[in-house]
Write a protein that holds these residues in place. Structure first.
Motif, PDB file in Angstrom:
ATOM      1  N   THR A 310     -33.605  19.914  20.148  1.00  0.00           N
ATOM      2  CA  THR A 310     -32.887  20.376  21.187  1.00  0.00           C
ATOM      3  C   THR A 310     -32.866  22.163  20.807  1.00  0.00           C
ATOM      4  O   THR A 310     -32.623  22.449  20.090  1.00  0.00           O
ATOM      5  N   ASN A 311     -33.349  22.757  22.010  1.00  0.00           N
ATOM      6  CA  ASN A 311     -33.065  24.247  22.250  1.00  0.00           C
ATOM      7  C   ASN A 311     -34.084  24.877  21.152  1.00  0.00           C
ATOM      8  O   ASN A 311     -34.030  26.068  21.254  1.00  0.00           O
ATOM      9  N   GLU A 312     -35.199  24.124  20.743  1.00  0.00           N
ATOM     10  CA  GLU A 312     -36.157  24.677  19.861  1.00  0.00           C
ATOM     11  C   GLU A 312     -37.153  25.873  20.542  1.00  0.00           C
ATOM     12  O   GLU A 312     -37.370  26.772  19.925  1.00  0.00           O
ATOM     13  N   PRO A 313     -37.298  25.534  21.739  1.00  0.00           N
ATOM     14  CA  PRO A 313     -38.056  26.664  22.426  1.00  0.00           C
ATOM     15  C   PRO A 313     -37.244  28.053  22.580  1.00  0.00           C
ATOM     16  O   PRO A 313     -38.254  29.132  22.541  1.00  0.00           O
ATOM     17  N   PRO A 327     -44.543  35.617  33.687  1.00  0.00           N
ATOM     18  CA  PRO A 327     -42.996  36.129  34.261  1.00  0.00           C
ATOM     19  C   PRO A 327     -42.453  35.030  35.218  1.00  0.00           C
ATOM     20  O   PRO A 327     -41.309  35.212  35.243  1.00  0.00           O
ATOM     21  N   ASN A 328     -43.253  34.573  36.006  1.00  0.00           N
ATOM     22  CA  ASN A 328     -42.633  33.545  37.009  1.00  0.00           C
ATOM     23  C   ASN A 328     -42.479  31.796  36.349  1.00  0.00           C
ATOM     24  O   ASN A 328     -41.865  31.274  37.231  1.00  0.00           O
ATOM     25  N   ALA A 329     -42.775  31.967  35.283  1.00  0.00           N
ATOM     26  CA  ALA A 329     -42.590  30.682  34.683  1.00  0.00           C
ATOM     27  C   ALA A 329     -41.091  30.205  34.548  1.00  0.00           C
ATOM     28  O   ALA A 329     -40.496  31.321  33.931  1.00  0.00           O
ATOM     29  N   LYS A 330     -40.532  29.171  34.725  1.00  0.00           N
ATOM     30  CA  LYS A 330     -39.241  28.883  34.520  1.00  0.00           C
ATOM     31  C   LYS A 330     -39.146  27.380  34.101  1.00  0.00           C
ATOM     32  O   LYS A 330     -39.577  26.392  34.653  1.00  0.00           O
ATOM     33  N   LEU A 331     -38.433  27.374  32.885  1.00  0.00           N
ATOM     34  CA  LEU A 331     -38.135  25.716  32.428  1.00  0.00           C
ATOM     35  C   LEU A 331     -36.734  25.344  32.856  1.00  0.00           C
ATOM     36  O   LEU A 331     -36.049  25.806  32.926  1.00  0.00           O
ATOM     37  N   THR A 332     -36.556  24.051  33.112  1.00  0.00           N
ATOM     38  CA  THR A 332     -35.721  23.306  33.656  1.00  0.00           C
ATOM     39  C   THR A 332     -35.496  22.124  32.767  1.00  0.00           C
ATOM     40  O   THR A 332     -36.414  21.412  32.438  1.00  0.00           O
ATOM     41  N   VAL A 333     -34.100  21.944  31.863  1.00  0.00           N
ATOM     42  CA  VAL A 333     -34.010  20.738  31.277  1.00  0.00           C
ATOM     43  C   VAL A 333     -33.718  19.653  31.941  1.00  0.00           C
ATOM     44  O   VAL A 333     -33.132  19.663  32.881  1.00  0.00           O
ATOM     45  N   ILE A 334     -34.397  18.506  31.355  1.00  0.00           N
ATOM     46  CA  ILE A 334     -34.339  17.253  32.330  1.00  0.00           C
ATOM     47  C   ILE A 334     -33.939  16.084  31.390  1.00  0.00           C
ATOM     48  O   ILE A 334     -33.989  16.398  30.180  1.00  0.00           O
ATOM     49  N   ASP A 335     -33.288  15.021  31.909  1.00  0.00           N
ATOM     50  CA  ASP A 335     -32.820  13.906  31.239  1.00  0.00           C
ATOM     51  C   ASP A 335     -33.190  12.737  31.713  1.00  0.00           C
ATOM     52  O   ASP A 335     -32.696  11.911  32.391  1.00  0.00           O
ATOM     53  N   SER A 441     -26.763  32.148  22.641  1.00  0.00           N
ATOM     54  CA  SER A 441     -26.405  33.527  22.564  1.00  0.00           C
ATOM     55  C   SER A 441     -27.415  34.564  23.242  1.00  0.00           C
ATOM     56  O   SER A 441     -27.195  35.437  23.590  1.00  0.00           O
ATOM     57  N   ASP A 442     -28.471  33.898  23.290  1.00  0.00           N
ATOM     58  CA  ASP A 442     -29.760  34.522  23.776  1.00  0.00           C
ATOM     59  C   ASP A 442     -29.462  34.799  25.309  1.00  0.00           C
ATOM     60  O   ASP A 442     -29.418  33.948  26.211  1.00  0.00           O
ATOM     61  N   PRO A 443     -29.163  36.041  25.817  1.00  0.00           N
ATOM     62  CA  PRO A 443     -28.669  36.076  27.195  1.00  0.00           C
ATOM     63  C   PRO A 443     -29.600  35.641  28.300  1.00  0.00           C
ATOM     64  O   PRO A 443     -29.180  35.059  29.248  1.00  0.00           O
ATOM     65  N   PHE A 448     -30.225  27.529  29.750  1.00  0.00           N
ATOM     66  CA  PHE A 448     -31.315  26.571  29.034  1.00  0.00           C
ATOM     67  C   PHE A 448     -30.617  25.880  27.854  1.00  0.00           C
ATOM     68  O   PHE A 448     -30.907  24.662  27.740  1.00  0.00           O
ATOM     69  N   THR A 449     -30.163  26.822  26.946  1.00  0.00           N
ATOM     70  CA  THR A 449     -29.537  26.129  25.780  1.00  0.00           C
ATOM     71  C   THR A 449     -28.280  25.262  25.849  1.00  0.00           C
ATOM     72  O   THR A 449     -28.367  24.174  25.521  1.00  0.00           O
ATOM     73  N   VAL A 450     -27.507  25.697  26.645  1.00  0.00           N
ATOM     74  CA  VAL A 450     -26.344  24.722  27.103  1.00  0.00           C
ATOM     75  C   VAL A 450     -26.676  23.554  27.679  1.00  0.00           C
ATOM     76  O   VAL A 450     -26.204  22.589  27.283  1.00  0.00           O
TER      77      VAL A 450
END
Length: 532
Positions: A310-313, A327-335, A441-443, A448-450
């Motif tokens: 969890t949140n390792e990246p 710069p255009n890459a974006k990650l989304t958390v999925i379940d 805390s990484d702005p 992503f973290t939450v």
């Protein structure tokens, strides 16, 4: 001529008399405290002081994760090691010596060091059976008396519940790290790839499969599901195939996963992904070896989806590296791994983290506890988890906020290996929302973290805690774990589809014959003794 000897004799007498008077005056001055000069005092004081003793050496294990960013300081000589030496070591006349152990081989290497009586003074492991074996063999130190004498800050931070996980045979043989965040595994996907293909976020296991197929077709050189293909991180996927209405609490505690109803189908699905090229065909090369190839693939923009800690990246920095390169890459958390009940079950941690122990051969148990107690003080937690205020973090409403700069990225990627009494960034024992805020805390990656923590906690599954040591697991645990997590995992997933059933059944049968059944039966007896 006759007068010269007489004159010379009289002159000599006079010189001797003057010298005698001067000597007498000098002696009186030295013997009279009121007349002593300030320059004489240090000499007199030094004569009564004990000479400073040579520093003792405290050897501390340190995981080598083979993930140091280019340009960063070595893990044994960086801000954290210097801070520890200057603020704990030097004031206590202790020289810190770091002993590196590959993270992926930690149990094997520790066993070798312990058997050869060459283990550092402070060692650790996540494996309960390994600690129980050391206890049984008399190989580690009872830390209870040392905690009472030197560890009051440590006791306050960890609390009785967490410390209780380190009690074996009624003695405190281990100090147990506190789990700040109990979420264990989360899954992410490349949102920009979904957007390119006009596809929605997958919400079921079947939709996830269809998305991987689309990724493979659109990006043939990529790894559609390329993140940490190993036994541990595939748990949420496997759990989605389990028939939970047929599984009791006793089954969950005592049975190996291999015989759980539905587990075979989970591996059949993984076997399908492998044979269709939807996961990295070279994943076996990383099993038990920690090559970090997954991280490299991700930074290079080749991973479509992955399951990680969890949140390792974020906390290991490779999400920042990826977005810097793409710069255009974006990650989304999925379940997406949904079972027949519509739930997304996944393992979550209990409150205890890593076991910290001191070999019986060490003479530094007191220094180890003093070190961990020093580490438990709030100002040291902040520095060991966040670095230097103004350089790598700033305080916002009492919560350390990571700064988005190269200094922070080159330092904080493995902060947790220096603040070993805590798994996850920590602010408060009373308000877990502050702890979540600290870990988010990484702005740039707060959302992503939450989301990662929320996802990793949802429908979480924990196993019952049974206090009685399982003797067969102490004896066979390391062997069975290696067989399950390395040999069986690879053979079953890489089998040809037509041979899958035969390979799975044969491997499980062999596992049960070589100790699986013995451990299961003893665990069932212990569970029934405690709960029935």
């Amino acid at each position: 001529m006759t007068n010269k000897p007489k004159k010379w004799f009289m002159l000599t007498i006079a010189v001797l008399l003057v010298a005698s008077v001067l000597t007498a005056c000098s002696g009186n001055a030295n013997n009279n405290p009121d007349n002593a000069s300030t320059t004489d005092k240090p000499d007199n004081t030094a004569a009564t002081e004990e000479p400073k003793k040579d520093p003792v050496t405290l050897k501390i294990e340190l995981f080598d994760r083979n993930n140091t960013p280019a340009g960063a300081d070595p893990i044994t000589d960086n801000f954290f090691t210097k801070y520890i030496q200057e603020n704990f070591g030097d004031p206590n006349n202790i020289k810190i010596e770091w002993v590196t152990v590959p993270r992926s081989e930690e149990v094997d290497k520790l066993n070798v060091l312990m058997a050869a009586n060459q283990a550092p003074d402070l060692v650790f492991t996540y494996d309960t059976a390994t600690v129980e074996r050391y206890v049984k063999d008399g190989g580690i130190t009872d830390l209870g008396p040392f905690i009472e004498e030197h560890g009051q800050n440590l006791k306050k931070l960890l609390g009785d519940e967490v410390l209780s996980y380190g009690v074996f045979q009624d003695k405190q043989y281990a100090i147990v790290a506190k789990r700040v965040i109990e979420a264990q595994i989360s899954t992410f996907i490349r949102q920009d790839w979904l957007d390119e293909l006009g596809m929605p976020v997958p919400k079921t296991t079947e939709e996830f499969y269809n998305t991987l197929v689309a990724f493979k077709k659109a990006k043939p050189d990529a790894f559609p599901y390329g993140g940490q293909t190993d036994y541990f991180h595939m748990s949420p996927l496997r759990y989605s195939f389990w028939e939970w209405d047929k599984i009791t609490e006793e089954d969950l505690y005592a049975n190996p996963d291999w015989i759980m109803p539905g587990n075979k189908e989970g591996f059949r699905f993984l076997n399908k992904l492998y044979n269709e090229g939807l996961i990295d065909k070279d994943f076996p090369l990383g099993i038990g070896k920690d090559t970090n190839q997954f991280q490299k693939n991700m930074v290079n923009g080749l991973v479509g989806a992955g399951s990680t800690n969890t949140n390792e990246p974020v906390y290991m920095g490779y999400l920042a590296e990826m977005t810097a390169a793409h710069p255009n890459a974006k990650l989304t958390v999925i379940d997406p791994f949904t079972d027949s009940r519509g739930k997304t079950p996944k393992p979550v941690y209990t409150p205890n983290g890593i076991y910290i122990i001191v070999p019986k051969t060490s003479e530094r148990a007191a220094e180890v506890v003093k070190y961990l107690d020093w580490m438990s003080q709030p100002e040291n937690i902040i520095r060991l988890q966040n670095g230097t205020e103004g350089e790598t973090f700033e305080m916002v409403d009492g919560v350390p906020q990571t700064l988005n700069n190269e200094t922070a990225q080159n330092l904080l990627y493995n902060y947790f290996d220096y603040c070993i009494i805590l798994n996850g960034k920590y602010v408060s024992n009373d308000d877990n929302m502050l702890n979540i805020a600290a870990n988010a805390s990484d702005p740039l990656h707060k959302d992503f973290t939450v989301a990662s923590i929320d996802s990793g906690t949802k429908d979480g599954v924990t196993k019952a805690r049974v206090l009685k040591p399982i003797e067969s697991e102490i004896k066979l645990g390391t062997q069975l774990r290696k067989k399950a997590e390395e040999d069986m995992f690879v053979k079953i997933i890489t089998a040809s589809p037509e041979n899958f059933d035969a390979v799975y059944d044969a491997e499980v049968e062999d596992y049960m014959k070589t100790g699986g059944t013995e451990v299961m039966e003893e665990k069932r007896a212990a569970y029934e003794e405690q709960y029935k």
